[in-house]
Design an enzyme around this catalytic site. Sequence first.
Site, PDB file in Angstrom:
ATOM      1  N   LYS A 163      43.479  -7.489  13.052  1.00 55.17           N
ATOM      2  CA  LYS A 163      43.410  -8.767  13.754  1.00 55.17           C
ATOM      3  C   LYS A 163      44.462  -9.746  13.256  1.00 55.17           C
ATOM      4  O   LYS A 163      45.005 -10.527  14.030  1.00 55.17           O
ATOM      5  CB  LYS A 163      42.020  -9.393  13.612  1.00 55.17           C
ATOM      6  CG  LYS A 163      40.981  -8.739  14.487  1.00 55.17           C
ATOM      7  CD  LYS A 163      39.776  -9.656  14.657  1.00 55.17           C
ATOM      8  CE  LYS A 163      38.716  -8.983  15.520  1.00 55.17           C
ATOM      9  NZ  LYS A 163      37.459  -9.735  15.547  1.00 55.17           N
ATOM     10  N   LYS A 189      39.629   1.792  24.474  1.00 54.52           N
ATOM     11  CA  LYS A 189      38.239   1.363  24.633  1.00 54.52           C
ATOM     12  C   LYS A 189      38.120   0.295  25.710  1.00 54.52           C
ATOM     13  O   LYS A 189      39.017  -0.545  25.852  1.00 54.52           O
ATOM     14  CB  LYS A 189      37.746   0.752  23.308  1.00 54.52           C
ATOM     15  CG  LYS A 189      36.722   1.605  22.598  1.00 54.52           C
ATOM     16  CD  LYS A 189      36.331   1.020  21.260  1.00 54.52           C
ATOM     17  CE  LYS A 189      35.424  -0.185  21.353  1.00 54.52           C
ATOM     18  NZ  LYS A 189      34.856  -0.588  20.056  1.00 54.52           N
ATOM     19  N   LYS A 230      36.765  -6.564  26.317  1.00 53.13           N
ATOM     20  CA  LYS A 230      36.758  -7.858  27.007  1.00 53.13           C
ATOM     21  C   LYS A 230      38.121  -8.536  26.934  1.00 53.13           C
ATOM     22  O   LYS A 230      38.394  -9.461  27.684  1.00 53.13           O
ATOM     23  CB  LYS A 230      35.677  -8.763  26.414  1.00 53.13           C
ATOM     24  CG  LYS A 230      35.755  -8.982  24.920  1.00 53.13           C
ATOM     25  CD  LYS A 230      34.488  -9.674  24.444  1.00 53.13           C
ATOM     26  CE  LYS A 230      34.318  -9.563  22.940  1.00 53.13           C
ATOM     27  NZ  LYS A 230      32.959  -9.914  22.521  1.00 53.13           N
TER      28      LYS A 230
END
Length: 344
Positions: A114, A206, A209
């Site tokens: 991240k 995957k 969102k």
Amino acid sequence: MALKQRVFSGVQPTGNLHLGNYLGAITKFVALQESYDCIYCVVDMHAITVWQEPHELSHATREVTAAFLACGIDPKKHIVFNQSQVAEHAELAWVFNCVARLGWLNRMTQFKEKAGKDRENVSVGLYAYPNLMAADILVYRATHVPVGEDQKQHLELSRDIAQKFNIDYAASINNHGYGETFFPLPEPIIQGPATRVMSLRDGSKKMSKSDASDQSRINLTDDADAIALKIRRAKTDPHALPSEEKGLETRPEAENLVGIYAALNDTTKAQVLSEFGGGQFSTFKSALVDLAVAKLGPIGGEMKRLVQDPVYIDSILADGSQRAQAIAAETMKAVKDIVGFVRR
Ligand code: TRP
């Protein structure tokens, strides 16, 4: 002291909930209600480790709550609440900041991913995030935690923190009459790859969102038309469906759709292929559309209805928070005694 078997899990209120969250997490949460005392938390404090538009954060918090309820989580028998209403999470997280070692956090792969090259510029919260997650779980002395593969490392860290606390304070735990160990070592309940839902546009990624393309995912609030359109447009290859699972090995998009069908219908991929193998993809897709609309349509409808009644949602969260806090406060009292904090 025998600790009651307790499940805790958290979902971040960031962005839309989709089919991957439903099959990978929420249906598991629903099933666990049968055999455990469950606490399901909307982790708004984790969400702000990356800046969130304030009104979107409130909306997403209510929407995740609505999804829990619409999918069949019972907020009376179990506990549903949002993290920030129980201050003990933050309080215990501070103690854990002082238990966890810098070296442990430096190994967290999710932080590395991240933060990327922007390491100097991400929040301190993003770095300390796993300590807060450990506090979420351990403030209830939860024994079982349903999580996806991606959270396994964080759960191991929670175990390490629990264990180091138990060892570092062993004498004090004993002196205060809390037995030999204070925190249980929480066990993961890993949701296997069988329910890893992939993007409808790329079978190697995957469902997420944060994917720029809304066509890549089925949102829990999509209506029947949107669900149908996304499935019909889902990427496939030109071949017919195989009759054996082996035939899916090099065909990630086909495998994904077959896996979605199996999960929604509570069967296996082999079963699905025995029914649809050899047939045209379009026939299978039509059946998948019908199944997905039948399963997800009512959930989306109920979520929309609930979200329009924030007063009701907020009352559920308030009630859950109160009951959660009653447990968390007991743990914090003990932790204060154990650590040596003078208290009222
Ligand atoms: N980190 C988890 C995620 O992003 C969410 C979470 C926060 C959580 N606290 C938790 C999950 C405690 C399980 C237990 O998915």
